[in-house]
Design a protein around this motif. Structure first.
Motif, PDB file in Angstrom:
ATOM      1  N   VAL A 508     -16.135 -38.624 -23.050  1.00 26.47           N
ATOM      2  CA  VAL A 508     -15.186 -39.732 -23.087  1.00 26.47           C
ATOM      3  C   VAL A 508     -15.479 -40.667 -21.925  1.00 26.47           C
ATOM      4  CG1 VAL A 508     -12.764 -40.405 -22.948  1.00 26.47           C
ATOM      5  CG2 VAL A 508     -13.410 -38.307 -24.164  1.00 26.47           C
ATOM      6  N   LEU A 510     -13.974 -43.450 -19.675  1.00 30.59           N
ATOM      7  CA  LEU A 510     -12.715 -44.053 -19.267  1.00 30.59           C
ATOM      8  C   LEU A 510     -13.006 -45.235 -18.357  1.00 30.59           C
ATOM      9  CD1 LEU A 510      -9.602 -44.006 -19.066  1.00 30.59           C
ATOM     10  CD2 LEU A 510      -9.853 -42.447 -17.131  1.00 30.59           C
ATOM     11  N   ILE A 521      -7.148 -38.541 -17.252  1.00 33.99           N
ATOM     12  CA  ILE A 521      -8.188 -37.555 -16.951  1.00 33.99           C
ATOM     13  C   ILE A 521      -7.592 -36.154 -16.902  1.00 33.99           C
ATOM     14  CG2 ILE A 521      -9.942 -36.854 -15.279  1.00 33.99           C
ATOM     15  CD1 ILE A 521     -10.061 -39.776 -14.354  1.00 33.99           C
ATOM     16  N   LEU A 524      -7.052 -34.974 -20.515  1.00 32.34           N
ATOM     17  CA  LEU A 524      -8.282 -34.730 -21.269  1.00 32.34           C
ATOM     18  C   LEU A 524      -9.028 -33.501 -20.771  1.00 32.34           C
ATOM     19  CD1 LEU A 524      -9.644 -38.385 -21.668  1.00 32.34           C
ATOM     20  CD2 LEU A 524      -8.683 -36.936 -23.465  1.00 32.34           C
ATOM     21  N   THR A 525      -9.091 -33.325 -19.455  1.00 30.93           N
ATOM     22  CA  THR A 525      -9.888 -32.227 -18.897  1.00 30.93           C
ATOM     23  C   THR A 525      -9.181 -30.874 -18.972  1.00 30.93           C
ATOM     24  OG1 THR A 525      -9.124 -32.819 -16.663  1.00 30.93           O
ATOM     25  CG2 THR A 525     -11.255 -33.696 -17.381  1.00 30.93           C
ATOM     26  N   VAL A 532     -15.396 -36.257 -18.947  1.00 31.45           N
ATOM     27  CA  VAL A 532     -14.919 -37.626 -18.758  1.00 31.45           C
ATOM     28  C   VAL A 532     -15.819 -38.345 -17.757  1.00 31.45           C
ATOM     29  CG1 VAL A 532     -13.010 -39.083 -17.995  1.00 31.45           C
ATOM     30  CG2 VAL A 532     -12.540 -36.958 -19.244  1.00 31.45           C
ATOM     31  N   THR A 552     -15.661 -34.227 -14.565  1.00 34.67           N
ATOM     32  CA  THR A 552     -15.434 -35.671 -14.420  1.00 34.67           C
ATOM     33  C   THR A 552     -16.549 -36.278 -13.578  1.00 34.67           C
ATOM     34  OG1 THR A 552     -13.044 -35.334 -14.543  1.00 34.67           O
ATOM     35  CG2 THR A 552     -13.806 -37.447 -13.684  1.00 34.67           C
ATOM     36  N   HIS A 573     -21.489 -41.986 -25.081  1.00 31.10           N
ATOM     37  CA  HIS A 573     -20.188 -41.340 -25.174  1.00 31.10           C
ATOM     38  C   HIS A 573     -19.667 -41.335 -26.612  1.00 31.10           C
ATOM     39  CE1 HIS A 573     -20.491 -42.017 -20.856  1.00 31.10           C
ATOM     40  NE2 HIS A 573     -19.574 -41.084 -20.713  1.00 31.10           N
TER      41      HIS A 573
END
Length: 774
Positions: A508, A510, A521, A524-525, A532, A552, A573
């Motif tokens: 992803v 961002l 974040i 999502l994580t 990310v 990340t 991505h």
């Protein structure tokens, strides 16, 4: 025979005379800084006899004290230098290697090997610091003559030290393969007090070879030298101390099979020996200079199979052909079928190519699989091409950066012995200092006259010095402006490798690192299968977020000026989430459409975004807007409430939406008593924007700057722009009016009052005028 002579007096006298051109009535001050980057760096840019010439001409020379310097400071002091720590008085500061960033003085002229011309990542921080401090940087590496050959370098001594080291390494490798050889008498170059002692050890080795004491089962030894410059010449000086016969490259096959065992064989490889045009197999030297990408090398088949040890001394450029690639090494390391004469006590070599000494130390360069330099304390590693394994240095363990490399504390087993030390002359510091100083000295006089505050064009520099100035007056000089583009390219490559390193992950992208990005974040994580990449124009913010959450990756991106970078990131991505200001969404969306990647934003569907509807459909992607709290969740809650009311048979008479939540006291301690959970600029901008609402069945437009009013006791509300657009979508059309006074709100005839606002606290009204001005 390596000549160890003092330079001719003529050169120094010539230099002494040339300084008159640059002589001023006042004394100039020069400093020799202490080398403090590498523990092995014992060299200096000038020897005491060079300093003596400078001080005799009336200039002041400062020398920083250093117990590590091979030439004792008493000799510099005897030559007229002043030994002191503080060198800030000097206008010219010279050294061998780069200084630490924190020790760079602003507005000075520096001369050293910066290793920045290829945008080497390790030195980009230094380059940025030099630019910020408006330092004039002269890089020895770019001081060249009219033919482009370097004139200030340690090249010969790199060749000398490298050749001594690899002969020592061959002794170890032969021993690991079951053979004691005369090479065991040769040590590492730095183990000798001077080069004369090292040469004597090589001669002793050569004497035993000439007596026929080399094991017969290993066959004749062949050494291949690439290049004809000072590096290659220095290495050849050492091999000439052995009983050595030089042959042409095409003769190498014959001597490798049936050569005399009382000598070794060597060949010098020039371009015409192995480079051919891809189209017709012809070599055109003029064309190659301008279009090396049209050529390939047949070294892997014509020379390498008959080479025992390769000494590589050629400069490599990404456009030029490589000598050896990984799959070439795989073929060269195929085991040789042992002959009937081979026994357990007298084994034959597993393959012909045993060692590579890459003096050029270009990682990933002409020797593609040389991906990491070795060091003086850990000089050798074993490369296993079949496994693509780098068995670590033979002395002690060291960590590796590639996950598919393993460590091995020996020189045994299958593979090629690799030596690629990048500071070889430091092993012979006294001779290297004398040699280098002789070449630098003629240009010191004009460097002394340099004033870093003056424009470069006003300096009376020779082409050799002027063309070596990388930075001046806070910017890259025109010749080196390419470094910035090269940095960007390297950054993209490094980012791509980092992003794609973990397989099987959903990726992803961002965009934005503001207040709202952290929760995205964090959410999502929670899923370990999601990675990310947070991209921001403020890299420090992105790095802070990456440090807080797993999987990340931070990258720097300016969507307004780095469209190529943006496109590359989108391509790598599976989903893009844009938390940028709404005006940037159309630009982001176009990249997503082009690369067929889905996009989510938290902003209103703007007209510019609506225009991309057809393009998104044709690309087969989904672009979802208004997926935040406001707009987003507020719509969902509104429709849930209204639909439930209709299902219950009720009539909606009044609807008010308060968005943003009530700030906790500990989170509203600023003058506005407001909790900033998104862009402060965006908050303030919206409070002074015009608002559209329905009153007495008529549409009213509040003027900018007058739409903040007090609502419930102790609270304050700011009307949102364009709330009426949702009336039809909510299905609550009708006549309505609203009126607010003294913290009261009255509702009139059946219908709807659509009013979207943000809550604050009492006292905010009194500050309305202040933040309007802000």
């Amino acid at each position: 025979m390596l000549r160890l002579t003092r330079p001719q007096a003529r050169s120094l006298r010539g230099c002494f005379c040339s300084q008159k051109r640059f002589h001023h009535h006042h004394k100039n001050v020069m400093a020799i800084r202490r080398e403090d980057i590498n523990v092995w760096e014992r060299r200096a840019p000038l020897a005491p006899r060079h300093v003596k010439e400078i001080t005799a001409a009336g200039h002041k020379v400062l020398v920083q004290p250093s117990n590590r310097r091979a030439i004792h400071e008493r000799y510099y002091e005897k030559a007229g230098a002043i030994i002191q720590e503080d060198i800030s008085e000097a206008s010219l500061i010279i050294g061998v290697k780069r200084p630490p960033e924190e020790k760079v003085y602003p507005h000075k002229t520096y001369a050293f090997f910066s290793h920045t011309i290829k945008a080497q990542e390790a030195n980009m921080g230094l380059l940025d610091d030099i630019l910020k401090k408006e330092v004039r940087l002269i890089d020895y590496e770019k001081m060249v003559d009219a033919n482009g050959f370097r004139i200030v370098a340690f090249g010969q001594w790199a060749g000398v030290a490298g050749m001594i080291n690899i002969l020592h390494g061959l002794g170890l490798r032969f021993l690991a393969l079951g053979h004691h050889t005369p090479f065991m008498h040769i040590g590492m170059a730095h183990n000798y007090r001077n080069v004369s002692q090292a040469i004597q050890a090589v001669r002793d080795c050569g004497y035993e070879i000439s007596l026929g004491l080399m094991p017969k089962s290993i066959g004749p030894l062949t050494f291949v030298f690439t290049g004809t410059g000072n590096v290659s010449k220095g290495a050849q000086e050492i091999i000439n101390e052995l009983p050595c016969e030089f042959v042409e490259p095409h003769e190498l096959k014959e001597v490798s099979l049936s050569g005399d065992m009382t000598k070794v064989y060597a060949t010098v490889l020039s371009r015409h020996h192995h480079l051919v045009r891809k189209s017709d197999g012809v070599y055109d030297p003029l064309e190659y200079e301008h279009h090396p990408e049209l050529y390939t090398s047949h070294f892997r088949v014509s020379v390498a199979p008959y080479t025992t040890c390769l000494i590589n001394g050629i400069y490599w450029d990404p456009q030029t052909p490589r000598l050896l690639r990984r799959h070439d090494a795989q073929r060269l390391l195929k085991p040789i079928r042992p002959s009937a004469a081979a026994t357990e006590g007298s084994p034959e070599l597993p393959h012909k190519l045993l060692a590579i000494c890459d003096i050029s130390a270009d990682t990933g360069g002409s020797i593609e699989f040389m991906t990491e330099c070795t060091t003086i304390e850990k000089p050798f590693c074993m490369y296993d091409a079949d496994q693509h394994i780098d068995h670590d240095r033979y002395k002690t363990h060291t960590s590796t950066h590639m996950s598919d490399y393993i460590d091995h504390d020996s020189v045994e087993g299958t593979g090629i012995l690799m030596c690629s030390i990048d500071n070889l002359p430091a092993q012979l510091p006294i001779e290297a200092t004398e040699y280098f100083g002789d070449r630098l000295f003629p240009y010191i006089w004009e460097m002394l006259s340099s004033d870093a505050r003056r424009p470069l064009d006003e300096e009376d520099f020779s082409p050799q010095v002027k063309d070596a100035v990388i930075t001046s007056n806070g910017g890259l000089t025109p010749k080196f402006e390419y470094i910035e583009k090269l940095r960007e390219k390297r950054l993209l490559i490094r980012e791509k490798e980092q992003i794609l390193r973990k397989g099987g992950m959903k990726r992803v992208l961002l965009l934005g690192s503001g207040y709202v990005s952290g929760p995205v974040i964090e959410y999502l994580t929670r899923n370990t299968g999601i990675q990310v990449t947070v991209a921001s124009v403020l890299l420090s913010q992105a790095e802070e977020l990456a440090a807080k959450y797993p999987n990340t990756i931070p990258v720097m991106l300016d969507v307004t000026s780095q469209e190529g970078h943006m496109e590359s990131l989108v391509k790598d991505h599976d989903l893009v989430i844009s938390m940028l200001p709404y005006g940037y969404h159309p630009l982001v969306a176009k990249h997503c459409i082009n690369k067929k990647v889905n996009l989510v934003t938290a902003s209103y569907l703007s007209p510019a975004m609506k225009e991309l509807q057809k393009s998104a459909e044709e690309a087969g992607i989904t672009i979802v807007n208004e997926m935040g709290l406001d707009p987003g969740i507020d719509h969902m809650l509104a429709m849930e409430c209204i639909d439930q009311a209709k299902a219950d048979g009720a009539t909606v008479e009044f609807y008010t939406s308060y968005c943003g939540g009530l700030p906790a006291p500990e989170c509203s301690d600023n003058p506005l008593r407001y909790k900033f959970s998104w862009s402060p600029y965006g908050v303030l901008l919206n409070t002074i924007s015009p608002a559209v609402f329905l009153k007495d069945g008529q549409v009213w437009c509040g003027r900018p700057g007058v739409v903040v009013w007090c609502g419930w006791p102790g609270m304050v509300w700011s009307a949102r722009r364009g709330g009426m657009v949702w009336m039809a979508r909510y299905g609550v059309n009708g006549q309505a009016w609203w009126y607010g006074v003294d913290g009261q709100v009255w509702c009139g005839r059946p219908g709807v009052v659509v009013w979207c606002g943000w809550p604050g606290k009492a006292g905010q009204c009194g500050r309305k005028h202040d933040h309007d001005i802000l």
